[in-house]
Motif scaffolding. Sequence first.
Motif, PDB file in Angstrom:
ATOM      1  N   SER A  30      15.242   7.296 -44.723  1.00 17.13           N
ATOM      2  CA  SER A  30      14.690   8.054 -43.600  1.00 17.13           C
ATOM      3  C   SER A  30      13.833   7.161 -42.707  1.00 17.13           C
ATOM      4  O   SER A  30      13.267   6.156 -43.146  1.00 17.13           O
ATOM      5  N   ARG A  75       6.523   4.007 -42.413  1.00 14.61           N
ATOM      6  CA  ARG A  75       5.342   3.989 -43.276  1.00 14.61           C
ATOM      7  C   ARG A  75       5.052   2.568 -43.754  1.00 14.61           C
ATOM      8  O   ARG A  75       3.901   2.153 -43.838  1.00 14.61           O
ATOM      9  N   TYR A  76       6.105   1.815 -44.071  1.00 19.18           N
ATOM     10  CA  TYR A  76       5.907   0.460 -44.582  1.00 19.18           C
ATOM     11  C   TYR A  76       5.971  -0.616 -43.497  1.00 19.18           C
ATOM     12  O   TYR A  76       5.406  -1.690 -43.667  1.00 19.18           O
ATOM     13  N   GLU A 102      10.984   7.904 -41.398  1.00 18.48           N
ATOM     14  CA  GLU A 102       9.566   8.003 -41.743  1.00 18.48           C
ATOM     15  C   GLU A 102       9.179   6.995 -42.821  1.00 18.48           C
ATOM     16  O   GLU A 102       8.107   6.393 -42.771  1.00 18.48           O
ATOM     17  N   SER A 103      10.057   6.810 -43.806  1.00 16.98           N
ATOM     18  CA  SER A 103       9.720   5.854 -44.866  1.00 16.98           C
ATOM     19  C   SER A 103       9.720   4.421 -44.344  1.00 16.98           C
ATOM     20  O   SER A 103       8.910   3.600 -44.781  1.00 16.98           O
TER      21      SER A 103
END
Length: 93
Positions: A68, A74-75, A70-71
Amino acid sequence: MEWKKEYKYLLWMVGGFLAFFYLPVGWPRFDNAIVEGLQLTKWYAREHVLLCLIPAFFIAGAISVFVSQESVLRYLGHKANRVLAYGVASVSG
């Protein structure tokens, strides 16, 4: 016409003309080198497309389907920890 500005263009044109004028076209060694260079370029393009680009497109498609956004953000986003982002980016390929 400003001579100091235009003489560089004139020198490049004359130099290019002289380079093409004195090419040893018709000599077997020169002609063979040109043909072999073009054949090597064609071979490389074919091998590169088959062995590198097509698998890369399949891998990118799989990543976009299974991971996804978003993941990833995030990183690797702008709010991510720099050390963690560097570590993730260095092992992710």
